[in-house]
Design a protein around this motif. Structure first.
Motif, PDB file in Angstrom:
ATOM      1  N   HIS A  14       4.959 -10.339  -9.689  1.00 19.69           N
ATOM      2  CA  HIS A  14       4.621 -10.862  -8.230  1.00 19.69           C
ATOM      3  C   HIS A  14       5.824 -10.586  -7.308  1.00 19.69           C
ATOM      4  O   HIS A  14       6.783 -10.525  -7.980  1.00 19.69           O
ATOM      5  CB  HIS A  14       4.172 -12.150  -7.949  1.00 19.69           C
ATOM      6  CG  HIS A  14       5.253 -13.120  -8.094  1.00 19.69           C
ATOM      7  ND1 HIS A  14       5.489 -13.769  -9.389  1.00 19.69           N
ATOM      8  CD2 HIS A  14       5.801 -13.911  -6.963  1.00 19.69           C
ATOM      9  CE1 HIS A  14       6.535 -14.437  -9.135  1.00 19.69           C
ATOM     10  NE2 HIS A  14       6.687 -14.621  -7.899  1.00 19.69           N
ATOM     11  N   TRP A  16       6.890 -10.749  -2.762  1.00 15.69           N
ATOM     12  CA  TRP A  16       6.183 -10.695  -1.373  1.00 15.69           C
ATOM     13  C   TRP A  16       5.986  -9.562  -0.767  1.00 15.69           C
ATOM     14  O   TRP A  16       6.416  -8.399  -1.101  1.00 15.69           O
ATOM     15  CB  TRP A  16       7.291 -11.510  -0.732  1.00 15.69           C
ATOM     16  CG  TRP A  16       7.226 -13.136  -1.037  1.00 15.69           C
ATOM     17  CD1 TRP A  16       8.486 -13.508  -1.856  1.00 15.69           C
ATOM     18  CD2 TRP A  16       6.563 -14.133  -0.518  1.00 15.69           C
ATOM     19  NE1 TRP A  16       7.936 -14.970  -1.913  1.00 15.69           N
ATOM     20  CE2 TRP A  16       7.074 -15.168  -1.165  1.00 15.69           C
ATOM     21  CE3 TRP A  16       5.247 -14.276   0.359  1.00 15.69           C
ATOM     22  CZ2 TRP A  16       6.502 -16.319  -1.090  1.00 15.69           C
ATOM     23  CZ3 TRP A  16       4.587 -15.103   0.532  1.00 15.69           C
ATOM     24  CH2 TRP A  16       5.151 -16.403  -0.301  1.00 15.69           C
ATOM     25  N   ASN A  17       5.044  -9.559   0.325  1.00 11.87           N
ATOM     26  CA  ASN A  17       5.019  -8.208   1.078  1.00 11.87           C
ATOM     27  C   ASN A  17       5.948  -8.175   1.816  1.00 11.87           C
ATOM     28  O   ASN A  17       6.809  -8.851   1.985  1.00 11.87           O
ATOM     29  CB  ASN A  17       3.464  -8.193   1.853  1.00 11.87           C
ATOM     30  CG  ASN A  17       3.422  -9.357   2.736  1.00 11.87           C
ATOM     31  OD1 ASN A  17       4.330 -10.200   2.893  1.00 11.87           O
ATOM     32  ND2 ASN A  17       2.236  -9.589   3.112  1.00 11.87           N
ATOM     33  N   GLU A  18       6.071  -6.914   2.921  1.00 12.05           N
ATOM     34  CA  GLU A  18       7.083  -6.707   3.712  1.00 12.05           C
ATOM     35  C   GLU A  18       7.391  -7.869   4.561  1.00 12.05           C
ATOM     36  O   GLU A  18       8.504  -7.979   4.937  1.00 12.05           O
ATOM     37  CB  GLU A  18       6.872  -5.532   4.293  1.00 12.05           C
ATOM     38  CG  GLU A  18       6.885  -4.122   3.519  1.00 12.05           C
ATOM     39  CD  GLU A  18       6.538  -3.072   4.235  1.00 12.05           C
ATOM     40  OE1 GLU A  18       6.289  -2.917   5.404  1.00 12.05           O
ATOM     41  OE2 GLU A  18       6.376  -1.945   3.579  1.00 12.05           O
ATOM     42  N   TYR A  20       6.712 -11.097   4.355  1.00  8.32           N
ATOM     43  CA  TYR A  20       6.767 -12.453   3.867  1.00  8.32           C
ATOM     44  C   TYR A  20       5.436 -13.141   4.017  1.00  8.32           C
ATOM     45  O   TYR A  20       5.562 -14.331   4.185  1.00  8.32           O
ATOM     46  CB  TYR A  20       7.987 -13.264   4.030  1.00  8.32           C
ATOM     47  CG  TYR A  20       8.880 -12.447   3.165  1.00  8.32           C
ATOM     48  CD1 TYR A  20       9.419 -12.793   1.963  1.00  8.32           C
ATOM     49  CD2 TYR A  20       9.922 -11.690   3.969  1.00  8.32           C
ATOM     50  CE1 TYR A  20      10.538 -12.167   1.101  1.00  8.32           C
ATOM     51  CE2 TYR A  20      10.766 -10.960   3.282  1.00  8.32           C
ATOM     52  CZ  TYR A  20      11.390 -11.241   2.082  1.00  8.32           C
ATOM     53  OH  TYR A  20      12.299 -10.557   1.322  1.00  8.32           O
ATOM     54  N   ILE A  24       2.101 -10.281  -3.355  1.00  4.15           N
ATOM     55  CA  ILE A  24       1.488  -9.181  -4.265  1.00  4.15           C
ATOM     56  C   ILE A  24       1.591  -9.381  -5.836  1.00  4.15           C
ATOM     57  O   ILE A  24       2.674  -9.705  -6.165  1.00  4.15           O
ATOM     58  CB  ILE A  24       2.042  -7.923  -3.827  1.00  4.15           C
ATOM     59  CG1 ILE A  24       2.114  -7.718  -2.317  1.00  4.15           C
ATOM     60  CG2 ILE A  24       1.576  -6.568  -4.522  1.00  4.15           C
ATOM     61  CD1 ILE A  24       2.843  -6.376  -1.840  1.00  4.15           C
ATOM     62  N   THR A  26       0.929  -7.560  -9.451  1.00  2.60           N
ATOM     63  CA  THR A  26       0.643  -6.181  -9.939  1.00  2.60           C
ATOM     64  C   THR A  26       0.327  -6.359 -11.414  1.00  2.60           C
ATOM     65  O   THR A  26       1.253  -7.071 -11.980  1.00  2.60           O
ATOM     66  CB  THR A  26       1.772  -5.335  -9.695  1.00  2.60           C
ATOM     67  OG1 THR A  26       2.050  -5.255  -8.034  1.00  2.60           O
ATOM     68  CG2 THR A  26       1.641  -4.151 -10.167  1.00  2.60           C
ATOM     69  N   ARG A  57      -4.931  -2.407   1.063  1.00  2.00           N
ATOM     70  CA  ARG A  57      -4.585  -1.713   2.075  1.00  2.00           C
ATOM     71  C   ARG A  57      -5.142  -0.439   2.121  1.00  2.00           C
ATOM     72  O   ARG A  57      -5.048   0.544   1.019  1.00  2.00           O
ATOM     73  CB  ARG A  57      -2.922  -1.347   2.162  1.00  2.00           C
ATOM     74  CG  ARG A  57      -2.121  -3.070   2.375  1.00  2.00           C
ATOM     75  CD  ARG A  57      -0.919  -2.891   2.485  1.00  2.00           C
ATOM     76  NE  ARG A  57      -0.251  -4.085   2.682  1.00  2.00           N
ATOM     77  CZ  ARG A  57      -0.194  -4.687   3.961  1.00  2.00           C
ATOM     78  NH1 ARG A  57      -0.500  -4.131   4.977  1.00  2.00           N
ATOM     79  NH2 ARG A  57       0.457  -5.879   3.848  1.00  2.00           N
ATOM     80  N   SER A  70      -2.513  -3.132  -8.245  1.00  2.39           N
ATOM     81  CA  SER A  70      -2.015  -4.438  -7.135  1.00  2.39           C
ATOM     82  C   SER A  70      -3.093  -5.086  -6.338  1.00  2.39           C
ATOM     83  O   SER A  70      -3.975  -4.545  -6.119  1.00  2.39           O
ATOM     84  CB  SER A  70      -0.747  -4.317  -6.405  1.00  2.39           C
ATOM     85  OG  SER A  70       0.333  -3.903  -7.038  1.00  2.39           O
ATOM     86  N   GLU A  72      -3.170  -8.227  -3.088  1.00  3.52           N
ATOM     87  CA  GLU A  72      -2.346  -8.925  -2.148  1.00  3.52           C
ATOM     88  C   GLU A  72      -3.265 -10.026  -1.704  1.00  3.52           C
ATOM     89  O   GLU A  72      -4.287  -9.980  -1.369  1.00  3.52           O
ATOM     90  CB  GLU A  72      -2.051  -7.791  -1.075  1.00  3.52           C
ATOM     91  CG  GLU A  72      -0.832  -8.684  -0.266  1.00  3.52           C
ATOM     92  CD  GLU A  72      -0.444  -7.403   0.746  1.00  3.52           C
ATOM     93  OE1 GLU A  72       0.370  -8.012   1.679  1.00  3.52           O
ATOM     94  OE2 GLU A  72      -0.910  -6.230   0.739  1.00  3.52           O
TER      95      GLU A  72
END
Length: 103
Positions: A14, A16-18, A20, A24, A26, A57, A70, A72
């Motif tokens: 795991h 964090w996304n961009e 926070y 995410i 995976t 996304r 992945s 999210e």
């Protein structure tokens, strides 16, 4: 003699996304299921409780399903899970993403 096939273990990591705002998860073999994400969090002592929204996304070119490894997640809390704005209880819809608060 009975033949037994073993599936490869889907090892999960795991990050964090961009910005926070979401995590995410995976998988090494494929996209983790929500149950696998939950069990991973329990095993790793990650204190996630409550309701979460799974997101994907979109954009770009066609992606082979085996390349999507992945998932999210975003917490469904006091803010809109789509736009992140605080709920305004005197309106029926979010003014940003136009989703109804009650759906």
């Amino acid at each position: 003699m009975e033949r037994t096939e073993h599936m490869a273990v889907n090892k999960i990591t795991h990050s964090w996304n961009e910005d926070y705002t979401g995590l995410i998860f995976t998988g090494s073999q494929r996209q983790p299921t929500p149950v696998e994400v939950h069990n991973y969090c329990v095993a790793q002592h990650i204190p996630l409780e409550g309701v979460y929204i799974a997101a994907v996304r979109l954009g770009g070119e066609w992606t082979p399903p085996e390349d999507a490894k992945s998932i999210e997640i975003f917490e469904f809390g006091e803010n809109c899970p789509v736009c992140g704005k605080a709920f305004v209880l005197d309106t029926d819809i979010c003014p940003i993403c136009h989703k109804r608060w009650d759906s």
